[in-house]
Write a protein that holds these residues in place. Structure first.
Motif, PDB file in Angstrom:
ATOM      1  N   PHE A 229       0.813  -1.207   0.000  1.00  0.00           N
ATOM      2  CA  PHE A 229       0.000   0.000   0.000  1.00  0.00           C
ATOM      3  C   PHE A 229       0.852   1.267   0.000  1.00  0.00           C
ATOM      4  CE2 PHE A 229       0.738  -0.937   4.467  1.00  0.00           C
ATOM      5  CZ  PHE A 229       1.071   0.313   5.004  1.00  0.00           C
ATOM      6  N   MET A 230       2.159   1.080   0.067  1.00  0.00           N
ATOM      7  CA  MET A 230       3.040   2.228   0.172  1.00  0.00           C
ATOM      8  C   MET A 230       4.458   1.791  -0.182  1.00  0.00           C
ATOM      9  SD  MET A 230       4.045   3.977   3.803  1.00  0.00           S
ATOM     10  CE  MET A 230       5.537   4.932   4.033  1.00  0.00           C
ATOM     11  N   PHE A 231       5.242   2.726  -0.685  1.00  0.00           N
ATOM     12  CA  PHE A 231       6.676   2.501  -0.824  1.00  0.00           C
ATOM     13  C   PHE A 231       7.375   3.840  -0.688  1.00  0.00           C
ATOM     14  CE2 PHE A 231       5.169   3.478  -5.020  1.00  0.00           C
ATOM     15  CZ  PHE A 231       6.169   4.214  -5.622  1.00  0.00           C
ATOM     16  N   SER A 232       8.680   3.806  -0.455  1.00  0.00           N
ATOM     17  CA  SER A 232       9.427   5.044  -0.291  1.00  0.00           C
ATOM     18  C   SER A 232      10.815   4.883  -0.886  1.00  0.00           C
ATOM     19  CB  SER A 232       9.520   5.438   1.190  1.00  0.00           C
ATOM     20  OG  SER A 232      10.373   4.559   1.904  1.00  0.00           O
ATOM     21  N   LEU A 233      11.463   6.025  -1.075  1.00  0.00           N
ATOM     22  CA  LEU A 233      12.830   6.035  -1.587  1.00  0.00           C
ATOM     23  C   LEU A 233      13.538   7.281  -1.070  1.00  0.00           C
ATOM     24  CD1 LEU A 233      12.656   8.329  -4.070  1.00  0.00           C
ATOM     25  CD2 LEU A 233      11.525   6.405  -5.205  1.00  0.00           C
ATOM     26  N   ASP A 234      14.864   7.228  -1.047  1.00  0.00           N
ATOM     27  CA  ASP A 234      15.682   8.309  -0.505  1.00  0.00           C
ATOM     28  C   ASP A 234      16.290   9.143  -1.612  1.00  0.00           C
ATOM     29  OD1 ASP A 234      15.728   8.002   2.481  1.00  0.00           O
ATOM     30  OD2 ASP A 234      16.389   5.994   1.939  1.00  0.00           O
ATOM     31  N   LEU A 235      16.270  10.450  -1.403  1.00  0.00           N
ATOM     32  CA  LEU A 235      16.901  11.407  -2.307  1.00  0.00           C
ATOM     33  C   LEU A 235      18.015  12.129  -1.573  1.00  0.00           C
ATOM     34  CD1 LEU A 235      13.739  13.065  -3.920  1.00  0.00           C
ATOM     35  CD2 LEU A 235      15.012  11.086  -4.744  1.00  0.00           C
ATOM     36  N   ASP A 236      19.130  12.358  -2.266  1.00  0.00           N
ATOM     37  CA  ASP A 236      20.236  13.112  -1.692  1.00  0.00           C
ATOM     38  C   ASP A 236      21.068  13.707  -2.822  1.00  0.00           C
ATOM     39  OD1 ASP A 236      21.682  10.957  -2.700  1.00  0.00           O
ATOM     40  OD2 ASP A 236      22.072  10.068  -0.736  1.00  0.00           O
TER      41      ASP A 236
ATOM     42  N   ALA B 209      24.055  12.970  -3.793  1.00  0.00           N
ATOM     43  CA  ALA B 209      24.752  11.975  -4.602  1.00  0.00           C
ATOM     44  C   ALA B 209      23.850  11.479  -5.728  1.00  0.00           C
ATOM     45  CB  ALA B 209      25.217  10.814  -3.732  1.00  0.00           C
ATOM     46  N   LEU B 210      22.585  11.264  -5.426  1.00  0.00           N
ATOM     47  CA  LEU B 210      21.639  10.847  -6.460  1.00  0.00           C
ATOM     48  C   LEU B 210      21.462  11.960  -7.494  1.00  0.00           C
ATOM     49  CD1 LEU B 210      19.458   8.545  -7.151  1.00  0.00           C
ATOM     50  CD2 LEU B 210      17.840  10.211  -6.242  1.00  0.00           C
ATOM     51  N   ALA B 211      21.293  13.190  -7.005  1.00  0.00           N
ATOM     52  CA  ALA B 211      21.069  14.315  -7.907  1.00  0.00           C
ATOM     53  C   ALA B 211      22.239  14.530  -8.854  1.00  0.00           C
ATOM     54  CB  ALA B 211      20.800  15.583  -7.097  1.00  0.00           C
ATOM     55  N   ARG B 212      23.465  14.258  -8.382  1.00  0.00           N
ATOM     56  CA  ARG B 212      24.655  14.470  -9.202  1.00  0.00           C
ATOM     57  C   ARG B 212      24.994  13.260 -10.063  1.00  0.00           C
ATOM     58  NH1 ARG B 212      26.724  17.043  -4.226  1.00  0.00           N
ATOM     59  NH2 ARG B 212      27.660  15.023  -3.697  1.00  0.00           N
ATOM     60  N   GLY B 213      24.191  12.213  -9.987  1.00  0.00           N
ATOM     61  CA  GLY B 213      24.438  11.020 -10.782  1.00  0.00           C
ATOM     62  C   GLY B 213      25.527  10.127 -10.234  1.00  0.00           C
ATOM     63  N   GLU B 214      25.875  10.317  -8.958  1.00  0.00           N
ATOM     64  CA  GLU B 214      26.931   9.523  -8.339  1.00  0.00           C
ATOM     65  C   GLU B 214      26.417   8.189  -7.810  1.00  0.00           C
ATOM     66  OE1 GLU B 214      29.264  13.571  -6.878  1.00  0.00           O
ATOM     67  OE2 GLU B 214      28.432  12.184  -5.389  1.00  0.00           O
ATOM     68  N   ARG B 215      25.133   8.024  -7.746  1.00  0.00           N
ATOM     69  CA  ARG B 215      24.542   6.737  -7.368  1.00  0.00           C
ATOM     70  C   ARG B 215      23.213   6.590  -8.084  1.00  0.00           C
ATOM     71  NH1 ARG B 215      20.273   6.340  -3.787  1.00  0.00           N
ATOM     72  NH2 ARG B 215      19.677   8.227  -2.634  1.00  0.00           N
ATOM     73  N   SER B 216      22.766   5.363  -8.172  1.00  0.00           N
ATOM     74  CA  SER B 216      21.450   5.094  -8.733  1.00  0.00           C
ATOM     75  C   SER B 216      20.434   5.019  -7.590  1.00  0.00           C
ATOM     76  CB  SER B 216      21.473   3.769  -9.497  1.00  0.00           C
ATOM     77  OG  SER B 216      21.747   2.696  -8.599  1.00  0.00           O
ATOM     78  N   LEU B 217      19.181   4.852  -7.944  1.00  0.00           N
ATOM     79  CA  LEU B 217      18.165   4.530  -6.937  1.00  0.00           C
ATOM     80  C   LEU B 217      18.345   3.059  -6.594  1.00  0.00           C
ATOM     81  CD1 LEU B 217      14.971   6.382  -8.187  1.00  0.00           C
ATOM     82  CD2 LEU B 217      15.997   6.586  -5.920  1.00  0.00           C
ATOM     83  N   ASP B 218      19.110   2.812  -5.542  1.00  0.00           N
ATOM     84  CA  ASP B 218      19.548   1.450  -5.248  1.00  0.00           C
ATOM     85  C   ASP B 218      18.791   0.789  -4.116  1.00  0.00           C
ATOM     86  OD1 ASP B 218      20.515   3.058  -3.229  1.00  0.00           O
ATOM     87  OD2 ASP B 218      22.634   2.703  -3.681  1.00  0.00           O
ATOM     88  N   ARG B 219      17.740   1.456  -3.624  1.00  0.00           N
ATOM     89  CA  ARG B 219      16.941   0.858  -2.555  1.00  0.00           C
ATOM     90  C   ARG B 219      15.525   1.431  -2.605  1.00  0.00           C
ATOM     91  NH1 ARG B 219      17.476  -1.300   2.890  1.00  0.00           N
ATOM     92  NH2 ARG B 219      15.654  -0.714   4.118  1.00  0.00           N
ATOM     93  N   LEU B 220      14.556   0.548  -2.456  1.00  0.00           N
ATOM     94  CA  LEU B 220      13.167   0.926  -2.255  1.00  0.00           C
ATOM     95  C   LEU B 220      12.694   0.309  -0.954  1.00  0.00           C
ATOM     96  CD1 LEU B 220      11.679   0.252  -5.812  1.00  0.00           C
ATOM     97  CD2 LEU B 220      12.445   2.445  -4.889  1.00  0.00           C
ATOM     98  N   ASN B 221      11.820   1.003  -0.266  1.00  0.00           N
ATOM     99  CA  ASN B 221      11.215   0.475   0.958  1.00  0.00           C
ATOM    100  C   ASN B 221       9.755   0.145   0.657  1.00  0.00           C
ATOM    101  OD1 ASN B 221      13.591   1.100   2.693  1.00  0.00           O
ATOM    102  ND2 ASN B 221      13.057   3.189   2.131  1.00  0.00           N
ATOM    103  N   ILE B 222       9.393  -1.103   0.861  1.00  0.00           N
ATOM    104  CA  ILE B 222       8.064  -1.600   0.511  1.00  0.00           C
ATOM    105  C   ILE B 222       7.276  -1.868   1.791  1.00  0.00           C
ATOM    106  CG2 ILE B 222       6.781  -3.362  -0.737  1.00  0.00           C
ATOM    107  CD1 ILE B 222       8.622  -1.774  -2.563  1.00  0.00           C
ATOM    108  N   TYR B 223       6.034  -1.390   1.839  1.00  0.00           N
ATOM    109  CA  TYR B 223       5.203  -1.523   3.033  1.00  0.00           C
ATOM    110  C   TYR B 223       3.955  -2.339   2.709  1.00  0.00           C
ATOM    111  CZ  TYR B 223       8.066   2.316   4.851  1.00  0.00           C
ATOM    112  OH  TYR B 223       9.121   3.101   5.259  1.00  0.00           O
TER     113      TYR B 223
END
Length: 291
Positions: free
Chosen positions: A124-131, A133-147
């Motif tokens: 019913f929900m999921f979340s992800l982190d922004l920072d 490093a993500l904005a500068r392309g230094e990392r991918s979206l490498d984790r999702l939180n599933i509820y």
């Protein structure tokens, strides 16, 4: 940084949605004309942290793609560093319109994500982190939180799983309580922890008296710590929370100076805590709002 582009101070408007961090609607607690939206606190948090401009663009894309009032943001402070978590709800579950696939498609121009999660599962929900490093392309979206829900429990509750390239791992159990009617149950749940010795445990260090006048208390049992969240606190509760945790002066000064224009809103705040060197210590905190 103490200032903010006035264009990012969003004024309330007729038809605005008012909802807590679970996307449960509430009636504003005062006049709304000429007041500020909670999104103003997000923009101010990003500005005070000196966030990469691309983070502003990502937030705009999420609101444009999903519509206003469909995303929840959390400004999380750990070890003096702020990051932002975004939460996406759709209580229709299998009939959802706000899905992992839809949000990842919105974010695709900004960040790569190789994770996939089956749409036939009843989250019913999921979340992800922004920072930055993500904005500068230094990392991918490498984790999702599933509820997912927790049917059969006598207490309203939910389960959280972390999804990474290594797979799905159970993280947290969240239990929801009415702050006014279930004080004893809240205290019992907070005291029953795998992380703390019960004799001598100071519950007031967890269930802060100045915030227990909120609407809902959520106690979270996590793998490495526990957490407690106070939902639907007023503006003075938010100010007390920021002061107690010594948030950056620019954050506290802004909220205090805009107290009147934020006083129609209810806020959600939370802490993670652990025993470190024999002392109960807040390891992470966050305040939340609607985008």
């Amino acid at each position: 940084m103490t200032g903010l582009d006035p264009g990012r101070l969003e004024l309330s408007a007729p038809g605005d949605r008012y909802a807590d961090y679970c996307l449960w609607d509430y009636e504003p607690v005062g006049p709304t004309a000429g007041r500020l939206r909670q999104a103003s606190l997000l923009w101010h948090s990003l500005a005070c942290a000196g966030a990469d401009p691309m983070l502003f663009a990502i937030c705009d894309a999420l609101r444009d793609g999903l519509g206003p009032g469909r995303s929840v943001w959390g400004a999380k402070l750990r070890d003096g560093v702020t990051t932002w978590e975004f939460y996406f709800y759709d209580y229709a579950r299998l009939d959802r319109t706000v899905s992992v696939e839809r949000v990842l498609a919105i974010l695709a121009p900004f960040a790569r994500c190789d994770l996939r999660y089956a749409g036939g599962r009843p989250y019913f929900m999921f979340s992800l982190d922004l920072d930055d490093a993500l904005a500068r392309g230094e990392r991918s979206l490498d984790r999702l939180n599933i509820y997912v829900g927790n049917p059969g429990s006598s207490v309203s509750s939910g389960l959280s799983y972390g999804l990474t390239a290594e797979g799905l791992v159970f993280d947290n159990l969240y239990s929801f309580y009415d702050a006014a009617r279930e004080r004893d149950a809240i205290a019992a749940k907070a005291a029953c922890s795998a992380h703390f010795d019960l004799p001598g445990l100071d519950l007031d260090a967890i269930l802060w008296p100045e915030l227990m006048r909120c609407g809902v208390v959520v106690v979270a049992n996590k793998r490495r710590c526990d957490g407690v969240y106070f939902s639907r606190v007023g503006i003075d509760g938010l100010i007390a929370f920021l002061d107690r945790l010594a948030y950056p002066p620019a954050i506290r000064d802004f909220v205090r100076s805009e107290r009147r224009r934020l006083s129609h809103l209810l806020f959600d705040v939370g802490i993670d805590y652990a025993m470190i060197d024999g002392r109960l210590t807040v390891t992470k905190s966050a305040y939340y709002g609607l985008l």
